[in-house]
Design an enzyme around this catalytic site. Structure first.
Site, PDB file in Angstrom:
ATOM      1  N   GLU A  37       0.671  -0.955   0.122  1.00 31.60           N
ATOM      2  CA  GLU A  37      -0.218  -0.081   0.028  1.00 31.60           C
ATOM      3  C   GLU A  37       0.472   1.092   0.145  1.00 31.60           C
ATOM      4  O   GLU A  37       0.118   2.416  -0.534  1.00 31.60           O
ATOM      5  CB  GLU A  37      -1.103  -0.082   1.041  1.00 31.60           C
ATOM      6  CG  GLU A  37      -2.134  -1.230   1.114  1.00 31.60           C
ATOM      7  CD  GLU A  37      -2.920  -0.403   0.282  1.00 31.60           C
ATOM      8  OE1 GLU A  37      -3.050   0.232  -0.225  1.00 31.60           O
ATOM      9  OE2 GLU A  37      -3.855  -1.741  -0.009  1.00 31.60           O
ATOM     10  N   GLU A  62       7.292 -22.178   7.951  1.00 27.67           N
ATOM     11  CA  GLU A  62       7.361 -21.599   8.625  1.00 27.67           C
ATOM     12  C   GLU A  62       8.660 -22.020   9.617  1.00 27.67           C
ATOM     13  O   GLU A  62       9.115 -21.419  10.882  1.00 27.67           O
ATOM     14  CB  GLU A  62       6.347 -20.555   9.824  1.00 27.67           C
ATOM     15  CG  GLU A  62       5.307 -22.332  10.461  1.00 27.67           C
ATOM     16  CD  GLU A  62       4.398 -20.783  11.028  1.00 27.67           C
ATOM     17  OE1 GLU A  62       4.600 -20.546  12.531  1.00 27.67           O
ATOM     18  OE2 GLU A  62       3.954 -20.738  10.453  1.00 27.67           O
TER      19      GLU A  62
END
Length: 311
Positions: free
Chosen positions: A94, A125
């Site tokens: 953004e 992960e």
């Protein structure tokens, strides 16, 4: 392949985490009405901004570090897994349309790569070395900032990345988590720890923890961009006019700040290639395009001193 932790020790570690506790206020939701379920969630969500507010001094430290890095042409890398990783990707993506930054300036790294943004990559992960490898792949240097994001504070991919950034690269490190500071195993330059308490659904850290992380990331990049002159008053003035909505927002911003009408704002923006900052200086300082650009260059892009001629 790196050895995975012993399952019994991992069980003991997880069961003691603040993010893995049962919330006493939501144990009845499996028998509750829809409205009561929503009420419970909403009540718990109200705790999030309070927890974030307690961390404002630490968030301010993080912002100063990021601003210093940006001023030296450094970058900010968010590193996370699952929801935390996606939030980093969202905040990074953004920044270009909102603040006109280069897409390289703020980047999100997620365990499992791009595919993990859309679909969970289980196990991605669990290996610390993969976090370090991800930083190497992006060419992270001592001029950059690495911000780990992990609700539990222990996600191996994230911890591995932050430790590599600190020890091998020597760049500033931040860590955003929702466990108490004293329970954090990694030692970043700044830890931001809004403790939001157990989730409505036990262990579902996409809920309050994710909301807290989103608020913190919003604060870090927004405050940093304000400090870098990307905002005039409270308006986006470095936005990239990459969509019809943003084209119209640019025109409206010029209208609101200067008081000119739609056609005049559009005409000035056309003369300066759609650059809102330049248009504002042209109108408010009553100068031509080249002079407006020169003033903005002299003030490092800050609109207010450029208008006032305070170079």
């Amino acid at each position: 392949m790196p050895r995975m932790p012993d399952s019994s020790s991992l069980f003991d570690e997880l069961q003691d985490l603040a993010t893995e506790q049962q919330n006493p206020h939501s144990t009845h939701i499996d028998t509750a009405s829809v409205e009561e379920i929503l009420r419970v969630i909403n009540t718990e969500d109200h705790k999030v901004p309070i927890a974030v507010r307690r961390e404002l001094p630490h968030i301010a430290e993080a912002v100063e570090i990021v601003v210093e890095a940006f001023e030296a042409d450094g970058r900010l890398f968010y590193v996370g897994a699952g929801t935390s990783g996606r939030l980093g990707v969202v905040d990074a993506s953004e920044c270009p349309p909102t603040f006109g930054t280069d897409p390289e300036r703020v980047q999100g790294i997620i365990a499992g790569g791009r595919e993990a943004v859309f679909r969970s990559q289980e196990g991605a992960e669990d290996v610390p070395e993969r976090g370090a490898q991800a930083l190497k792949g992006q060419g992270v240097t001592e001029n950059d900032v690495v911000c780990g994001i992990a609700s539990s504070g222990r996600t191996p991919f994230v911890v591995g990345a932050v430790e590599h950034a600190r020890d091998a690269i020597g760049c500033p490190t931040l860590f955003v988590t929702t466990i108490p500071r004293e329970e954090l195993d990694v030692d970043p330059d700044v830890a931001i720890c809004p403790v939001v308490g157990p989730e409505v659904i036990m262990g579902s850290t996409r809920m309050k923890s994710g909301t807290a992380q989103k608020l913190v990331l919003n604060m870090i990049t927004t405050a940093a961009m304000v400090r870098l002159g990307k905002v005039y008053e409270n308006m986006m003035v470095d936005l990239r006019r990459t969509s019809e909505k943003l084209v119209e927002r640019g025109i409206r911003t010029v209208m609101m700040v200067t008081g000119v009408d739609y056609d005049a704002a559009d005409a000035v923006l056309t003369r300066c290639d759609g650059h809102v900052k330049t248009a504002l200086v042209m109108i408010l300082a009553d100068v031509e395009v080249d002079e407006a650009r020169r003033r903005l260059d002299a003030t490092d892009g800050f609109v207010r001193p450029a208008i006032e001629g305070d170079e």
